[in-house]
Design a protein around this motif. Structure first.
Motif, short mmCIF file in Angstrom:
data_model
loop_
_atom_site.label_atom_id
_atom_site.label_comp_id
_atom_site.label_asym_id
_atom_site.label_seq_id
_atom_site.Cartn_x
_atom_site.Cartn_y
_atom_site.Cartn_z
N GLU A 76 35.80 46.59 35.46
CA GLU A 76 36.64 45.70 36.28
C GLU A 76 35.95 44.38 36.60
O GLU A 76 35.72 44.06 37.77
CB GLU A 76 37.05 46.42 37.56
CG GLU A 76 38.02 47.56 37.31
CD GLU A 76 38.34 48.35 38.56
OE1 GLU A 76 39.50 48.76 38.71
OE2 GLU A 76 37.44 48.57 39.40
N ASN B 250 37.18 41.50 36.24
CA ASN B 250 38.15 40.67 36.94
C ASN B 250 38.20 40.97 38.42
O ASN B 250 38.24 40.08 39.25
CB ASN B 250 39.54 40.90 36.35
CG ASN B 250 39.79 39.94 35.22
OD1 ASN B 250 39.27 38.83 35.22
ND2 ASN B 250 40.56 40.39 34.24
N LYS B 251 38.19 42.27 38.72
CA LYS B 251 38.25 42.66 40.12
C LYS B 251 37.00 42.18 40.85
O LYS B 251 37.07 41.70 41.97
CB LYS B 251 38.38 44.18 40.25
CG LYS B 251 38.55 44.61 41.70
CD LYS B 251 38.87 46.09 41.85
CE LYS B 251 38.98 46.44 43.32
NZ LYS B 251 39.13 47.89 43.50
N THR C 226 37.43 38.59 41.65
CA THR C 226 38.45 38.36 42.69
C THR C 226 37.93 38.75 44.06
O THR C 226 38.14 38.02 45.04
CB THR C 226 39.72 39.22 42.42
OG1 THR C 226 39.71 39.67 41.10
CG2 THR C 226 40.98 38.46 42.74
#
Lengths: 344, 326, 154
Positions: free
Chosen positions: C123, C125-126, C129
């Motif tokens: 993850e 991307n997570k 973010t």
């Protein structure tokens, strides 16, 4: 001798605090402690014993010797300069006033303690006599009378009803009194008589207190015998090894020196230490006192034997704070009695 | 009271003389009428020193850790709250219950001398006695009848277990009182209702009163580490400096370290020389545990493991956010 | 006595660069951070990552010390529940941190400053973010003065 009525005290406080930091017993959240006076503070002279003793003004719980900083290969050391105002501690009871003298013996004999000396010289001690000694008081056992004027006190006061009598003792005291002369009235013949009566009354009361038969002079001060005594095993059993007694005590003065390491800079400071703690006087080889019995013994031997051997006075003033604060009700009065310090 | 004392003396005398125990831990009378302190008895002659009155507030269970190093079998008098502490010591493997005989003592609630003192009742106190909800005191000025609740320790007002939850023998008395309270965590709610600035101000003020005497830690029956991190200079945690951040550090770590194990006996707040609201930290954690993981039962069952050394797959997860990014 | 006063810290919001300390579990979140880096995802540079073997290794002392010594926010990231390298570590961590975050909030620390999340190794991307999100929230709150040791110089 001068006097002032209770109603006019706030005026006196604000007058003193113009040029001084003024510390008085202040009632906050149901507990009374010496704190900095501010307008509207709830000053309480009726409670005899503040939670902690006023020794914190001459010997703070934590103070910094110097700062150090490293930049590249360079190390700079910076002394702490004191820029604080002179201060007045108002309401120091005779027992606490005596404790200042006992601390002086330690810190003001060679080698002189620079930080202590500076704080001591910056302050004016306004002492206040006691009218209603509490059950836990035993100042008399150390020859301190509740209305006595202790050496080193700058002003002595006595509160009777709503009148506060004010007597300048030292030069500093006279100077302060002169500055306050607008607020202070002269005393009358009647007032003096009243003071005499109050003094003799309280001296009688002291004789009837529960601890009045305690007399440390009765203890046989044979160091070896006392040190080896079996009594310590028995009376140290209930001690839980916390430091309440040492930290509320007006005469306990052991400290530890530590470094604070803060990234690129740091400081060397000293802070109160307690002989009840396991890391007290910790050395490279370990701790010289490995059990609670030995730590417990250290505290009372220091007060009743080691200190008197050095200075010819006991390192206890009988304020009774430890009596009230000990979680398990083990305190110096019980120790003195066990060691034989009791008048029949 | 007198009846209870004679029962205590009898059982201590019997068990010591038959060598069922070789040490008894109980309460003795102090210098004042309003003072009782822990005593340790090995000789039969000393059994007479045992007392039981309205000031036997100390939790004796923690003494077992040290005493069991020197004695094989110990008899100990425990009240309701003390017995919770005892169970927790057993659960934490600090005390072997096989070496202890617990004499359970039902408790009516202990009287706080400070509360008497605030009403000027302490001086010249000659005698006091409790009759149900009334407190009868005799001073120089004569006899007075008071409401006992007004003078009980704060911790006793919140007591949920006046009677011992574990015992080998229960010293029964006719003053057995039943738990009356439902816990509403009212004092915790009051702090939760403040905003974060107010809460921080409140706690900073509380913590800055701390003189770092560690009485709260040392009296606590579940603070039983052989070497506390605050006594260990080697690991760089023990900051002795009297600065706010170190005070906060100590109190947060202390409270969190007893999380799930605190038996809510209230000794920490009682012994604090500066009256810091230490139990409000413990009780916040207890409240959270009650709300999230079900009923809080530290000290009730020594064989059941604590909340924080346990887990369930379906535990509430406050941290889960939506998966993935943009 | 030595409480850092609000007045001392009226730093211009523009100049304020929050310092975030992120405790990342070796097996998931740290690998996630790695992937975020190799995938050239944008996440702020003022995040200091400290690698821990497992999210349950994070002792509350670490978090408190981070706040004392200059952190404006702290992130603890571990494997998703059920995915722990040691099978159960993050289940314990979940309980502990649930209570601990609540306790810190009770003491008066804004809950946005302490963020716990589960980020797997895939993850990236997570990870980016979450970090951006924390940074933004902390930036809005301004510099942290709570729990700060006044003796510490950044």
């Amino acid at each position: 001798m001068k006097k002032i009525t209770e109603e006019k005290l706030p005026e006196l406080y604000s007058h003193i605090s113009q040029n001084h930091d003024l510390f008085v017993p202040i009632d906050q959240d149901d507990s009374v402690n010496f704190s900095l006076w501010k307008d509207g503070a709830n000053v309480n002279f009726d409670v005899l014993k503040t939670n902690t003793s006023p020794k914190k003004y001459i010997f703070p719980q934590c103070e910094t010797f110097f700062n150090f900083k490293s930049e590249g290969k360079k190390l700079t050391i910076e002394r702490i300069k004191s820029e604080e105002k002179p201060y007045v501690v108002f309401g120091v009871r005779p027992c606490d006033a005596k404790s200042f003298r006992l601390l002086d013996n330690v810190f003001l004999s060679e080698p002189m303690d620079r930080l202590y000396e500076e704080k001591r010289n910056r302050g004016i001690i306004v002492s206040m006599g006691c009218n209603e000694p509490e059950d836990t008081c035993f100042c008399n056992s150390f020859s301190i009378l509740p209305n006595s004027i202790q050496e080193g006190v700058d002003v002595f006061t006595l509160k009777l009803g709503n009148k506060i009598f004010w007597e300048a003792i030292s030069e500093n005291g006279v100077e302060l009194t002169n500055k306050l002369s607008d607020l202070l009235d002269d005393v009358t013949e009647g007032d003096l008589k009243e003071i005499e009566i109050a003094k003799s009354q309280v001296n009688e009361k002291v004789k009837e207190l529960p601890f009045s038969n305690i007399d440390p002079n009765e203890i046989n001060r044979d160091l070896n015998e006392l040190f080896q005594s079996k009594i310590w095993d028995e009376i140290s059993k209930s001690c839980i090894g916390c430091g309440s007694c040492t930290f509320v005590c007006p005469t306990c003065h052991c400290y530890d020196i530590q470094d604070y390491d803060g990234n690129k800079s740091g400081e060397r400071y000293r802070c109160w230490d307690s002989c009840m703690y396991s890391e007290f006087t910790l050395m490279a080889h370990g701790n010289p006192r490995t059990t609670q019995k030995e730590r417990f013994r250290q505290r009372f031997m220091h007060k009743l034997v080691y200190y008197p051997n050095n200075f010819d006075e006991y390192a206890c003033v009988g304020c009774g704070r430890c009596v009230g604060k000990c979680p398990v009700n083990m305190n110096i009065t019980k120790v003195i009695r066990k060691l034989g310090g009791e008048n029949q | 009271m007198e009846e209870m004392i004679s029962k205590m003396k009898k059982i201590a005398y019997e068990d010591l003389s038959t060598k069922k125990v070789d040490r008894v831990i109980g309460f003795g009378k102090g210098d004042f009428i309003y003072e009782a302190n822990p005593i340790f008895i090995s000789n039969l002659e000393e059994v007479d020193l045992l007392v039981w009155d309205l000031f036997c507030v100390n939790n004796l269970s923690k003494y077992l850790i040290n005493e069991l190093k020197n004695y094989q079998k110990i008899g100990i008098f425990l009240k309701g709250c003390d017995s919770l502490g005892f169970n927790q010591l057993v659960k934490d493997n600090k005390v072997d219950p096989d070496n202890v005989i617990v004499y359970g003592v039902p408790c009516e609630g202990m009287i706080d001398p400070n509360k008497l003192s605030k009403k000027n009742l302490l001086k010249d106190l000659r005698y006091l006695r409790r009759v149900d909800e009334k407190l009868i005191i005799v001073t120089k000025q004569g006899e007075k009848e008071l409401i006992a609740k007004d003078y009980e320790y704060d911790k006793c007002l919140k007591c949920k277990h006046p009677n011992p939850v574990v015992y080998s023998e229960l010293l029964e008395s006719n003053t057995l009182r039943n738990s009356i309270l439902t816990d509403d965590f009212e004092e915790v709610d009051r702090i939760e209702d403040m905003n974060s600035e107010e809460r921080y101000e409140y706690w900073s003020e509380q913590f800055s009163k701390c003189i770092r005497c560690y009485a709260c830690r040392n009296i606590c029956p579940v603070c039983s580490c052989d070497k506390c991190i605050f006594d260990n200079l080697d690991i760089g945690v023990s900051g002795k400096a009297k600065v706010d951040s170190e005070d906060q550090f100590f109190h947060i770590v202390r409270a969190y370290h007893v999380a799930g194990r605190c038996v809510d006996c209230g000794e920490c707040s009682r012994v604090c020389p500066e009256s810091i609201a230490i139990d409000k930290l413990n009780r916040k954690i207890i409240k959270d545990i009650t709300e999230i993981y079900g009923e809080y039962d530290a000290g009730l069952n020594p064989s059941k493991s604590s909340v924080l050394v346990n887990y369930k797959l379906e535990d509430f997860d406050p941290f889960e956010t939506s998966k993935g990014g943009k | 006595m030595l409480l850092e006063s609000k007045e001392n810290l009226t730093i211009d919001k523009e100049e304020f660069k929050p310092l975030i300390v992120a405790f990342c579990c070796n097996w998931c979140s740290y690998a996630g951070a790695d992937l975020a880096g190799t995938s050239r995802l944008n996440y702020p540079a003022n995040i200091r990552i400290i690698k821990v073997p497992c999210s349950c290794r994070v002792n509350p002392n670490f978090v408190l010390r981070a706040f004392q010594n200059g952190a404006d926010g702290v992130v603890i990231a571990g494997c998703h529940p059920g995915d722990c390298h040691y099978s159960t570590g993050n289940y314990f961590a979940r309980r502990r941190l649930t209570l601990f975050t609540s306790l810190l909030n009770y003491i008066g620390i804004e809950s946005e400053r302490l963020k716990v999340d589960w980020i797997s190794a895939a993850e990236a991307n997570k990870f980016a973010t979450v970090m951006n999100d924390v940074l933004e929230k902390v930036h809005k709150l301004g510099p942290n003065r709570k729990l700060r040791d006044v003796r510490w110089k950044r």
